[in-house]
Design a protein around this motif. Structure first.
Motif, PDB file in Angstrom:
ATOM      1  N   ARG A   1       0.835  -1.204   0.000  1.00  0.00           N
ATOM      2  CA  ARG A   1       0.000   0.000   0.000  1.00  0.00           C
ATOM      3  C   ARG A   1       0.870   1.255   0.000  1.00  0.00           C
ATOM      4  O   ARG A   1       0.623   2.198  -0.750  1.00  0.00           O
ATOM      5  CB  ARG A   1      -0.903   0.003   1.230  1.00  0.00           C
ATOM      6  N   LYS A   2       1.915   1.255   0.845  1.00  0.00           N
ATOM      7  CA  LYS A   2       2.777   2.422   0.938  1.00  0.00           C
ATOM      8  C   LYS A   2       3.541   2.650  -0.367  1.00  0.00           C
ATOM      9  O   LYS A   2       3.632   3.770  -0.858  1.00  0.00           O
ATOM     10  CB  LYS A   2       3.761   2.253   2.100  1.00  0.00           C
ATOM     11  N   PHE A   3       4.100   1.573  -0.951  1.00  0.00           N
ATOM     12  CA  PHE A   3       4.838   1.727  -2.193  1.00  0.00           C
ATOM     13  C   PHE A   3       3.912   2.168  -3.315  1.00  0.00           C
ATOM     14  O   PHE A   3       4.303   2.939  -4.197  1.00  0.00           O
ATOM     15  CB  PHE A   3       5.534   0.424  -2.563  1.00  0.00           C
ATOM     16  N   GLY A   4       2.678   1.661  -3.297  1.00  0.00           N
ATOM     17  CA  GLY A   4       1.724   2.092  -4.312  1.00  0.00           C
ATOM     18  C   GLY A   4       1.450   3.579  -4.219  1.00  0.00           C
ATOM     19  O   GLY A   4       1.391   4.283  -5.233  1.00  0.00           O
ATOM     20  N   ILE A   5       1.302   4.086  -2.991  1.00  0.00           N
ATOM     21  CA  ILE A   5       1.084   5.519  -2.797  1.00  0.00           C
ATOM     22  C   ILE A   5       2.313   6.308  -3.220  1.00  0.00           C
ATOM     23  O   ILE A   5       2.205   7.382  -3.822  1.00  0.00           O
ATOM     24  CB  ILE A   5       0.725   5.789  -1.325  1.00  0.00           C
ATOM     25  N   GLU A   6       3.509   5.792  -2.918  1.00  0.00           N
ATOM     26  CA  GLU A   6       4.731   6.502  -3.289  1.00  0.00           C
ATOM     27  C   GLU A   6       4.843   6.638  -4.805  1.00  0.00           C
ATOM     28  O   GLU A   6       5.197   7.711  -5.315  1.00  0.00           O
ATOM     29  CB  GLU A   6       5.952   5.773  -2.730  1.00  0.00           C
ATOM     30  N   ARG A   7       4.557   5.571  -5.527  1.00  0.00           N
ATOM     31  CA  ARG A   7       4.641   5.653  -6.989  1.00  0.00           C
ATOM     32  C   ARG A   7       3.633   6.661  -7.531  1.00  0.00           C
ATOM     33  O   ARG A   7       3.954   7.465  -8.411  1.00  0.00           O
ATOM     34  CB  ARG A   7       4.398   4.266  -7.595  1.00  0.00           C
ATOM     35  N   PHE A   8       2.428   6.616  -6.984  1.00  0.00           N
ATOM     36  CA  PHE A   8       1.405   7.564  -7.424  1.00  0.00           C
ATOM     37  C   PHE A   8       1.807   8.994  -7.069  1.00  0.00           C
ATOM     38  O   PHE A   8       1.653   9.917  -7.886  1.00  0.00           O
ATOM     39  CB  PHE A   8       0.067   7.209  -6.775  1.00  0.00           C
ATOM     40  N   ALA A   9       2.341   9.185  -5.848  1.00  0.00           N
ATOM     41  CA  ALA A   9       2.726  10.531  -5.416  1.00  0.00           C
ATOM     42  C   ALA A   9       3.841  11.095  -6.293  1.00  0.00           C
ATOM     43  O   ALA A   9       3.827  12.289  -6.638  1.00  0.00           O
ATOM     44  CB  ALA A   9       3.159  10.501  -3.953  1.00  0.00           C
ATOM     45  N   ARG A  10       4.811  10.260  -6.662  1.00  0.00           N
ATOM     46  CA  ARG A  10       5.894  10.742  -7.521  1.00  0.00           C
ATOM     47  C   ARG A  10       5.349  11.214  -8.873  1.00  0.00           C
ATOM     48  O   ARG A  10       5.823  12.217  -9.433  1.00  0.00           O
ATOM     49  CB  ARG A  10       6.933   9.644  -7.730  1.00  0.00           C
TER      50      ARG A  10
ATOM     51  N   HIS B   1      -3.140  12.832   1.932  1.00  0.00           N
ATOM     52  CA  HIS B   1      -2.568  11.495   1.757  1.00  0.00           C
ATOM     53  C   HIS B   1      -1.162  11.399   2.342  1.00  0.00           C
ATOM     54  O   HIS B   1      -0.407  10.491   1.994  1.00  0.00           O
ATOM     55  CB  HIS B   1      -2.556  11.123   0.276  1.00  0.00           C
ATOM     56  N   GLY B   2      -0.824  12.325   3.241  1.00  0.00           N
ATOM     57  CA  GLY B   2       0.439  12.247   3.957  1.00  0.00           C
ATOM     58  C   GLY B   2       1.636  12.802   3.218  1.00  0.00           C
ATOM     59  O   GLY B   2       2.772  12.582   3.642  1.00  0.00           O
ATOM     60  N   VAL B   3       1.423  13.499   2.101  1.00  0.00           N
ATOM     61  CA  VAL B   3       2.537  14.068   1.322  1.00  0.00           C
ATOM     62  C   VAL B   3       2.629  15.553   1.647  1.00  0.00           C
ATOM     63  O   VAL B   3       1.705  16.321   1.365  1.00  0.00           O
ATOM     64  CB  VAL B   3       2.323  13.862  -0.187  1.00  0.00           C
ATOM     65  N   THR B   4       3.741  15.964   2.273  1.00  0.00           N
ATOM     66  CA  THR B   4       3.931  17.352   2.680  1.00  0.00           C
ATOM     67  C   THR B   4       5.252  17.882   2.129  1.00  0.00           C
ATOM     68  O   THR B   4       6.174  17.118   1.847  1.00  0.00           O
ATOM     69  CB  THR B   4       3.942  17.469   4.213  1.00  0.00           C
TER      70      THR B   4
ATOM     71  N   LEU C   1       7.864  15.101   1.600  1.00  0.00           N
ATOM     72  CA  LEU C   1       7.905  13.959   2.503  1.00  0.00           C
ATOM     73  C   LEU C   1       6.613  13.176   2.350  1.00  0.00           C
ATOM     74  O   LEU C   1       5.567  13.750   2.024  1.00  0.00           O
ATOM     75  CB  LEU C   1       8.035  14.413   3.963  1.00  0.00           C
ATOM     76  N   ILE C   2       6.674  11.872   2.599  1.00  0.00           N
ATOM     77  CA  ILE C   2       5.469  11.050   2.643  1.00  0.00           C
ATOM     78  C   ILE C   2       5.487  10.269   3.949  1.00  0.00           C
ATOM     79  O   ILE C   2       6.413   9.509   4.214  1.00  0.00           O
ATOM     80  CB  ILE C   2       5.364  10.104   1.429  1.00  0.00           C
ATOM     81  N   ALA C   3       4.481  10.538   4.771  1.00  0.00           N
ATOM     82  CA  ALA C   3       4.388   9.918   6.098  1.00  0.00           C
ATOM     83  C   ALA C   3       5.666  10.164   6.893  1.00  0.00           C
ATOM     84  O   ALA C   3       6.146   9.284   7.612  1.00  0.00           O
ATOM     85  CB  ALA C   3       4.102   8.435   5.983  1.00  0.00           C
ATOM     86  N   GLY C   4       6.238  11.359   6.755  1.00  0.00           N
ATOM     87  CA  GLY C   4       7.443  11.718   7.499  1.00  0.00           C
ATOM     88  C   GLY C   4       8.731  11.222   6.886  1.00  0.00           C
ATOM     89  O   GLY C   4       9.810  11.534   7.394  1.00  0.00           O
ATOM     90  N   ARG C   5       8.660  10.460   5.798  1.00  0.00           N
ATOM     91  CA  ARG C   5       9.863   9.925   5.149  1.00  0.00           C
ATOM     92  C   ARG C   5      10.097  10.667   3.839  1.00  0.00           C
ATOM     93  O   ARG C   5       9.143  11.065   3.161  1.00  0.00           O
ATOM     94  CB  ARG C   5       9.699   8.425   4.900  1.00  0.00           C
ATOM     95  N   LEU C   6      11.368  10.848   3.488  1.00  0.00           N
ATOM     96  CA  LEU C   6      11.699  11.625   2.300  1.00  0.00           C
ATOM     97  C   LEU C   6      11.178  10.950   1.039  1.00  0.00           C
ATOM     98  O   LEU C   6      11.453   9.778   0.790  1.00  0.00           O
ATOM     99  CB  LEU C   6      13.213  11.810   2.204  1.00  0.00           C
TER     100      LEU C   6
END
Length: 205
Positions: free
Chosen positions: A75-84, A132-135, A174-179
Motif C-alpha cells: 500500500r505504501k509503495f503504491g502511494i509513493e509511486r502515485f505521489a511521484r 494522503h500524507g505528502v507534505t 515527505l510522505i508519512a514523514g519519510r523523504l
C-alpha cells in the motif's frame, strides 16, 4: 429321554468378555517407583504437547504479521509511486505560477480569471497531497540539511549565515514523514557561519 438343547443345532453363543489388550490402558503400576515413572512420563508428554501448541500459535502469529507487513508495504509503495507521478503535475503548476507577473491587476480580466483558476488548482492539489500524507520539505531560510536538501548552486549572500538556503529551485516532499524527494536548493556562501545559540548559565540553585 431328555434331549440336549444343543444337539442337532448351532451351538449356543457364549458371552465374550472384552480383552484388556484391545484397550489402550497402561498397566497398573505395581510399585511406587513405577507410579512415579508413569507420572513423570505423562508430565513430559503434557509439556511436549504444550510446547508444540505454543510453537504453532507463534508461527500462526508470525505468518499473520508478515502478511500484514506485506499488505502495508504494498500500500505504501503504491502511494509513493502515485505521489511521484503527481509531483510532476505540481511542479508544472508551480513553474506556471512563478512565471506570472507580480501585478495581476494590469492583466486582462479574462486572463486574470485563468490565473486565479490555476492558483486554486495548485492549492487544491497541495491539499489533496497533504490529505494522503505528502507534505513539502521546509527549505527557504533553513540551514542546509543533506538528508532533505540537494544543493544545486552556491550564492554569494553575506546577509545570512553560510549554509542557509536562499532559493528553492524545486520543492521537496515527505510522505508519512519519510523523504519522497529532496528539495533542490541554492545555498548561501560568504556570510557568517551559523552557530547554535548558547544559553547563559542559570543562577537558580
Amino acid at each position: 429321554m431328555a434331549s440336549d438343547p444343543t444337539a442337532g443345532g448351532a451351538p449356543a453363543e457364549m458371552p465374550v468378555e472384552p480383552s484388556d489388550s484391545s484397550l489402550d490402558i497402561p498397566p497398573k503400576p505395581e510399585s511406587a517407583t513405577e507410579l512415579q515413572h508413569l507420572v513423570e512420563q505423562l508430565q513430559a508428554e503434557k509439556a511436549d504437547l504444550q510446547d508444540k501448541q505454543l510453537r504453532a500459535l507463534a508461527e500462526a502469529q508470525n505468518v499473520r504479521r508478515r502478511a500484514q507487513q506485506d499488505v502495508e508495504k504494498e500500500r505504501k509503495f503504491g502511494i509513493e509511486r502515485f505521489a511521484r507521478d503527481v509531483l510532476s503535475v505540481a511542479d508544472n503548476l508551480g513553474r506556471a505560477l512563478s512565471a506570472l507577473p507580480a501585478d495581476l491587476e494590469s492583466i486582462d480580466p479574462a486572463v486574470r480569471n485563468v490565473i486565479v483558476g490555476i492558483q486554486a488548482t495548485d492549492r487544491e492539489l497541495q491539499s489533496v497531497l497533504e490529505r494522503h500524507g505528502v507534505t513539502r520539505v521546509e527549505a527557504l531560510g533553513q540551514p542546509f540539511n543533506a538528508e532533505f536538501h540537494q544543493a544545486m548552486m552556491e550564492v554569494e549572500d553575506p546577509s545570512v549565515p553560510a549554509g542557509t538556503i536562499v532559493q528553492e529551485l524545486i520543492p521537496g516532499y515527505l510522505i508519512a514523514g519519510r523523504l519522497l524527494r529532496a528539495a533542490m536548493v541554492a545555498v548561501a556562501k560568504g556570510g557568517p557561519i551559523g552557530r547554535p545559540t548558547v544559553r547563559p548559565p542559570s543562577n537558580e540553585n
